[in-house]
Design an enzyme around this catalytic site. Structure first.
Site, PDB file in Angstrom:
ATOM      1  N   TYR A  33      23.132  18.796 -10.658  1.00 46.44           N
ATOM      2  CA  TYR A  33      23.238  19.263  -9.251  1.00 46.44           C
ATOM      3  C   TYR A  33      24.892  19.297  -8.609  1.00 46.44           C
ATOM      4  O   TYR A  33      25.414  18.415  -9.312  1.00 46.44           O
ATOM      5  CB  TYR A  33      22.342  18.552  -8.451  1.00 46.44           C
ATOM      6  N   ARG A  52      33.110  21.541 -11.620  1.00 50.45           N
ATOM      7  CA  ARG A  52      32.385  20.203 -12.080  1.00 50.45           C
ATOM      8  C   ARG A  52      31.101  20.718 -12.449  1.00 50.45           C
ATOM      9  O   ARG A  52      30.448  20.076 -13.418  1.00 50.45           O
ATOM     10  CB  ARG A  52      32.351  19.301 -11.005  1.00 50.45           C
ATOM     11  N   ARG A 101       5.567  20.110 -22.821  1.00 46.84           N
ATOM     12  CA  ARG A 101       6.443  19.259 -22.739  1.00 46.84           C
ATOM     13  C   ARG A 101       6.962  18.849 -24.187  1.00 46.84           C
ATOM     14  O   ARG A 101       6.149  18.697 -25.120  1.00 46.84           O
ATOM     15  CB  ARG A 101       5.637  17.918 -22.032  1.00 46.84           C
ATOM     16  N   LYS A 151      26.889  15.146 -13.434  1.00 44.13           N
ATOM     17  CA  LYS A 151      25.961  14.764 -12.187  1.00 44.13           C
ATOM     18  C   LYS A 151      24.803  15.356 -12.551  1.00 44.13           C
ATOM     19  O   LYS A 151      24.250  16.386 -12.252  1.00 44.13           O
ATOM     20  CB  LYS A 151      26.998  15.566 -11.072  1.00 44.13           C
ATOM     21  N   GLU A 183      31.336   2.287  -8.739  1.00 43.13           N
ATOM     22  CA  GLU A 183      31.221   3.233  -7.729  1.00 43.13           C
ATOM     23  C   GLU A 183      30.059   2.866  -6.813  1.00 43.13           C
ATOM     24  O   GLU A 183      29.212   2.056  -6.898  1.00 43.13           O
ATOM     25  CB  GLU A 183      31.056   4.820  -8.051  1.00 43.13           C
ATOM     26  N   LEU A 207      31.404   9.175 -11.619  1.00 33.99           N
ATOM     27  CA  LEU A 207      31.420  10.559 -11.226  1.00 33.99           C
ATOM     28  C   LEU A 207      32.685  10.923 -10.720  1.00 33.99           C
ATOM     29  O   LEU A 207      33.409  10.260 -10.018  1.00 33.99           O
ATOM     30  CB  LEU A 207      30.503  11.120 -10.197  1.00 33.99           C
TER      31      LEU A 207
END
Ligand code: PDD
Length: 287
Positions: A33, A52, A101, A151, A183, A207
């Site tokens: 995302y 990114r 799945r 991310k 972070e 990140l």
């Protein structure tokens, strides 16, 4: 009023938008995302977020479903359709929804990535009451996986960290690995000692914040010395100032760590100045 969201090529009212229950984002957190901020109806650092996104997708072997200009067009269209002045545009790309799945990745030739975007309004984004007061953080062990540079939508531990902070009467949590701060749950972490801005160097441990890159550039331009290195919890607790950065919080002063007030317990002068510079410069460069 119902929002207009974007799902796989279509703009739809939010209550009509659908994604398959077999989507690997839903079943396996197999997706990435980005969060891009909108100020005055314009996008902040769109190209940084796009770069990114491409990198995150590349690291996971998910095809980027749209070219840069198409991504930009969708962001702008959503901003316009929702009349978004201040807030954010969230985008998510997953490996898609194969029939069953399965841990094995589906064939990218037959399973298209899923693309979802939506807006979130936040009129108090720039003139934030939180930024005037500063925020309090606690510290917790960093129990996330080893590829925090990607991310991904695996946000359970950061979300648990935020809840631990709220339970402790704080606003957020900084995560600690081998005695050093990595972070924040959804932001990059900084301390200031003797006028020097210290933040962990880029690696797979954190990140690579788009706001971080901009803020460090602005700091250097303003002749503020920057040290990209790990800092210990003890250094953090005895810092003169601290702050965190993210697309949605900009530069947010931190005024206490684990209940220990930094300085006089109010936002420090350098963090405050950096916030002003960041907002001013980002507004100028917004598209
Ligand atoms: N979070 N570190 C982590 C773990 C993050 O989740 C984020 C962003 C950042 C800051 O990155 P940037 O400056 O590019 O926003 C650092 C977003 C805002 C979120 O999850 O909402």
């Amino acid at each position: 009023m119902s929002r207009i969201v974007y799902v796989n090529g279509e703009y739809q009212p939010e209550d009509q938008a659908q994604v398959s229950i077999f989507d690997r984002g839903f079943l396996m957190a197999d997706g990435v995302y980005e969060v891009t901020t909108v100020i005055d109806g314009k996008l902040i650092d769109f190209d940084g977020h796009f770069a990114r996104l491409e990198r995150s997708l590349g690291e996971l072997g998910i095809r980027n479903p749209m070219a840069r200009d198409t991504w930009l067009e969708v962001h702008r269209e959503l901003q316009a359709r929702n009349g978004l002045e201040h807030g954010l545009i969230y985008l998510q790309v997953t490996r898609g929804a194969p029939g069953d799945r399965d841990f094995v990745f589906p064939d990218p030739e037959t399973t298209e990535p899923t693309v979802v975007l939506f807006t979130q309004s936040n009129p108090a984004l720039v003139d934030s009451p939180k930024a005037r007061k500063g925020i309090k953080v606690i510290t917790i062990d960093d129990l996330r996986w080893g590829r925090r540079d990607i991310k991904t939508v695996q946000l359970l531990y950061p979300s648990m960290g935020k809840m631990m902070a709220l339970k402790a009467g704080a606003d957020d949590a900084w995560m600690v690995q081998d005695g050093c701060v990595t972070e924040g749950t959804s932001n990059n972490a900084y301390i200031i000692k003797n006028g020097r801005i210290i933040t962990r160097a880029l690696s797979n441990d954190i990140l690579h914040g788009i706001t971080r890159a901009a803020v460090l550039r602005f700091a250097r331009e303003a002749q503020m010395p920057v040290e990209e290195r790990s800092f210990t919890l003890e250094e953090a607790r005895s810092a003169d100032e601290a702050f965190m950065t993210s697309a949605s919080a900009f530069v947010m002063p931190v005024v206490a760590i684990d209940g220990v007030a930094l300085g006089d317990g109010t936002p420090g002068p350098l963090a405050t100045r950096l916030r002003e510079i960041y907002i001013e410069e980002s507004r100028k460069a917004a598209i």
